[in-house]
Write an enzyme that holds these catalytic residues in place. Structure first.
Site, PDB file in Angstrom:
ATOM      1  N   LYS A  54       0.838  -1.202   0.000  1.00 20.18           N
ATOM      2  CA  LYS A  54       0.000   0.000   0.000  1.00 20.18           C
ATOM      3  C   LYS A  54       0.875   1.254   0.000  1.00 20.18           C
ATOM      4  CE  LYS A  54      -3.848  -2.307   2.328  1.00 20.18           C
ATOM      5  NZ  LYS A  54      -4.566  -2.599   3.578  1.00 20.18           N
ATOM      6  N   GLN A  98      -4.748  -1.369   9.848  1.00 22.66           N
ATOM      7  CA  GLN A  98      -4.646  -2.692   9.229  1.00 22.66           C
ATOM      8  C   GLN A  98      -5.264  -3.740  10.150  1.00 22.66           C
ATOM      9  OE1 GLN A  98      -3.583  -3.168   6.110  1.00 22.66           O
ATOM     10  NE2 GLN A  98      -3.889  -5.375   6.214  1.00 22.66           N
ATOM     11  N   ASP A 121     -10.848   2.990   4.174  1.00 19.79           N
ATOM     12  CA  ASP A 121     -11.185   1.567   4.025  1.00 19.79           C
ATOM     13  C   ASP A 121     -12.693   1.374   3.822  1.00 19.79           C
ATOM     14  OD1 ASP A 121      -9.239  -0.441   3.951  1.00 19.79           O
ATOM     15  OD2 ASP A 121      -8.779  -0.208   6.076  1.00 19.79           O
TER      16      ASP A 121
HETATM   17  N1  GUN Z   1      -6.902  -6.806   6.285  1.00 19.45           N
HETATM   18  C1  GUN Z   1      -7.248  -7.571   5.231  1.00 19.45           C
HETATM   19  N2  GUN Z   1      -7.797  -6.805   4.272  1.00 19.45           N
HETATM   20  C2  GUN Z   1      -7.810  -5.539   4.734  1.00 19.45           C
HETATM   21  C3  GUN Z   1      -8.247  -4.299   4.187  1.00 19.45           C
HETATM   22  O1  GUN Z   1      -8.761  -4.193   3.072  1.00 19.45           O
HETATM   23  N3  GUN Z   1      -8.058  -3.213   4.978  1.00 19.45           N
HETATM   24  C4  GUN Z   1      -7.510  -3.300   6.213  1.00 19.45           C
HETATM   25  N4  GUN Z   1      -7.391  -2.190   6.918  1.00 19.45           N
HETATM   26  N5  GUN Z   1      -7.098  -4.422   6.745  1.00 19.45           N
HETATM   27  C5  GUN Z   1      -7.244  -5.543   6.003  1.00 19.45           C
END
Ligand code: GUN
Length: 286
Positions: A54, A98, A121
């Site tokens: 990311k 996350q 998100d």
């Molecule tokens: N963990 C697995 N997928 C995601 C996601 O799309 N966003 C976040 N913040 N954590 C995750």
């Protein structure tokens, strides 16, 4: 029939280029660059890899990203205090925590502490509720990326039977809402669903997000189905496979997402889109 590939890698690269140009235009007009704060609690290796991807994508297009790495034992109150500070910080337009979080932290409490306009998100109940009402603002990244992939490949959605396997808050539920808003007829399947293969056989569009390697076999598919494989599973021999058995599904489907190179890059592209949206649309938090 041999399925065509829904190439998320190439489309995501095109989207990143457009976003980079959009950021350059905004900055040429005197705007600040978009700022994304990423929080990671603990040392889950998979989370660390996701966060690295990311951040690399952010750097490539001109989003300033900062990462807050907190020890596993961090009290929930400390995380909430950090979120309060980031909510107030004018240079930060998007906040991403996350997941998964350590067991002693209440995930829902944390997600609800993020200002809804910085919730890149799309996990805050405000943003999920807006999607329910067909008034989306910040949309969950994986379902949004899948919708973009379907739409950019001109795959018809109206009136189609869509079957989703998996009912998670991150993928299955918002995916159902996205496809419903696109006027599909929706079936959401989960661990208690009876006769899953019969449900799958009905699907014009099938989305599989259960985290079980090669769970859906090509035999189950309706001929010509569009297959979206959200899974990323590492086999003991080191191979990375999806939740769908690719070799058999490709013989039956009309379109299929590769693993890797399908949904994954589109999820990250959607996060970048959301961050740019949070930075430059008029609903920035007061
Ligand atoms: N963990 C697995 N997928 C995601 C996601 O799309 N966003 C976040 N913040 N954590 C995750």
């Amino acid at each position: 029939m041999t399925a065509a590939l829904l190439d998320g890698k190439t489309l995501a690269a095109q989207l990143r280029l457009q976003l980079r140009q959009q950021i350059e235009t905004q900055m040429a007009q005197g705007q600040a660059p978009p700022g994304l704060a990423v929080i990671i609690v603990g040392e889950d290796p998979a989370s660390q890899i996701y966060v690295r991807h990311k951040r690399t994508a952010c750097t490539e297009i001109g989003i300033l990203s900062t990462v807050h790495i907190l020890p596993t034992a961090t009290p929930e109150s400390e995380l909430l205090t950090l979120l309060d500070q980031l909510n107030e910080n004018q240079q930060i337009h998007g906040i991403l925590v996350q997941l998964p979080l350590p067991a002693h932290i209440n995930t829902q409490t944390v997600l609800e502490r993020i200002h809804p306009h910085k919730d890149v998100d799309g996990f805050h109940p405000y943003n999920v509720g807006r999607l329910v009402l067909r008034m989306p603002l910040l949309r969950s990244c994986t379902p949004k990326g899948i919708m973009t992939l379907l739409q950019k490949n001109n795959i018809p959605l109206t009136g189609q039977d869509a079957v989703i396997i998996g009912q998670s808050n991150i993928v299955g539920r918002p995916m159902a809402l996205e496809l419903l808003a696109a006027r599909c007829t929706i079936t959401v399947c989960h661990s208690r669903t009876r006769d899953l293969s019969a449900k799958v056989r009905q699907a014009d569009i099938l989305v599989v997000a259960i985290g079980q390697a090669e769970f859906v076999h090509g035999d189950w598919l309706k001929p010509g189905a569009v297959v979206i494989d959200v899974g990323m599973n590492r086999l003991p021999d080191g191979r990375l496979v999806g939740d769908v058995h690719g070799a058999s599904a490709i013989e039956k489907a009309s379109w299929i997402t590769p693993v890797p190179g399908g949904v994954g890059p589109m999820t990250i592209a959607s996060l970048l889109e959301n961050t740019v949206q949070a930075a430059y649309s008029n609903h920035s938090p007061s």
